[in-house]
Design an enzyme around this catalytic site. Structure first.
Site: not given
Ligand SMILES: *Cc1c(COP(=O)(O)O)cnc(C)c1O
Length: 338
Positions: A183-184
């Site tokens: 998700t980064k």
């Protein structure tokens, strides 16, 4: 009509990443090797730091950073309560104590005023988290750290790319830790990187990331390597694979373009919510030399102006096929930390 669900996050993986993985799989070298070395070099160049050590998660980077700073049993490490599990658990891996401090209402970053109050003779380090991508007040934090001789390890899991007072995040504290979780802002599926200017800390992290084995342990099966190795310390198994690094090399090239997209959406949200007093939007950073990474766009609900609570708000958005998440449930509210 059934609207498509809008997830809170989706990774942006293109044909270049797919090709790079296929090439790596066919190269015959899957684990730590030339791709990891290339990824480290290109990451260090992008950040403008001296050393970058690739590992298999942001959590591993934080753990190795604390270990390299000599954190041990009985020490205290100051951690903001508004963060993910990783920031505090790594302190406990080393049998030290995380001391939780409160955060600023607007940025959700560690509050330097509160920080000063919890420093004790046992305090050895501070882990500021640049929440959502908004850089912490590093001048104040570094001033307190220097005054009390504390290490500063930045949790920059949300903060690629970001800038503070003209400097890239990754060049400011003693060691800075990035995450490439799915998700980064860029991803390798799972992965992380620790950056530092100090060659000894970089070397210690490198050694400890692969069983505490001396010099270039990964090379021992190559023509350039040697069968001989020495275990210097009981290390960890935190090395990044070449398969993951191949994805990272491609993602890093897109890092600035991804940032421009997020910046654009953040501006759309700001405008869209500007006449909605029930919602407080994150502060923007318009000062010269400062850059918000915009990993998260965190809205705060003004509950006294609403007739529903947060849980219902999230459920109603879900009915509209809009995914959200709570960043974060503060650490001190979790059963363990209570
Ligand atoms: C994601 C995250 C981490 C840990 O990163 P991993 O790569 O998942 O280990 C650490 N701190 C914060 C604040 C994070 O959001």
């Amino acid at each position: 009509m059934d609207k498509e669900f809008l997830p809170c996050h989706t990774p942006d993986i293109g044909e270049a990443e797919v090709q790079a993985v296929v090439e790596t799989l066919r190269s015959g070298w899957l684990t730590t090797g030339p791709k990891v070395k290339q990824f480290e070099e290109e990451f260090a160049e992008y950040i403008g730091c001296r050393h970058a050590v690739a590992v298999n998660s942001g959590t591993a980077a934080l753990h190795l950073a604390l270990e390299a700073m000599g954190i041990r049993e009985g020490d205290e490490v100051i951690v903001p309560t508004m963060t993910f599990a990783a920031t505090a658990e790594v302190v406990m891996y080393l049998h030290a104590w995380p001391v939780l401090v409160d955060c600023q209402r607007d940025t959700l970053n560690l509050d330097p005023e509160q920080l000063e109050k919890v420093v004790s003779p046992k305090t050895k380090a501070i882990i500021p988290v640049h929440f959502g991508g908004h850089p912490c007040d590093m001048a104040k934090i570094l001033e307190i750290a220097r005054h009390h001789n504390l290490a500063v390890i930045e949790d920059a899991a949300h903060t690629l790319p970001a800038r503070y007072a003209g400097k890239m995040i990754g060049t400011i504290g003693d060691i800075t830790c990035f995450s490439f979780y799915a998700t980064k802002t860029i991803t390798t599926g799972e992965g992380g990187m620790a950056t530092t200017e100090n060659p000894e800390w970089a070397e210690r992290m490198r050694v400890m990331s692969l069983h505490g084995i001396s010099k270039d342990a990964w090379k021992r099966y190559t023509a350039a390597g040697s069968w001989y190795y020495e275990i210097l310390s009981p290390g960890y198994k935190y090395n990044l694979t070449d398969v993951a690094a191949a994805i990272g090399i491609q993602q890093l090239k897109k890092c600035d373009r991804f940032w421009k997209q997020r910046q654009y959406y953040a501006e759309l949200y700001r405008q869209g919510f500007s006449d909605v007093p029930e919602i407080t939007v994150p502060p923007i950073l318009k000062r010269e030399g400062y850059q918000h990474a915009w990993h998260l766009y965190v809205i705060q609900l003004e509950l006294e102006r609403l007739c529903i609570d947060r849980r219902e708000f999230i459920e109603l958005l879900k009915e509209q096929r809009i995914g959200t998440s709570v960043h974060f449930i503060p650490l001190h509210l979790h059963p363990y930390y209570r």
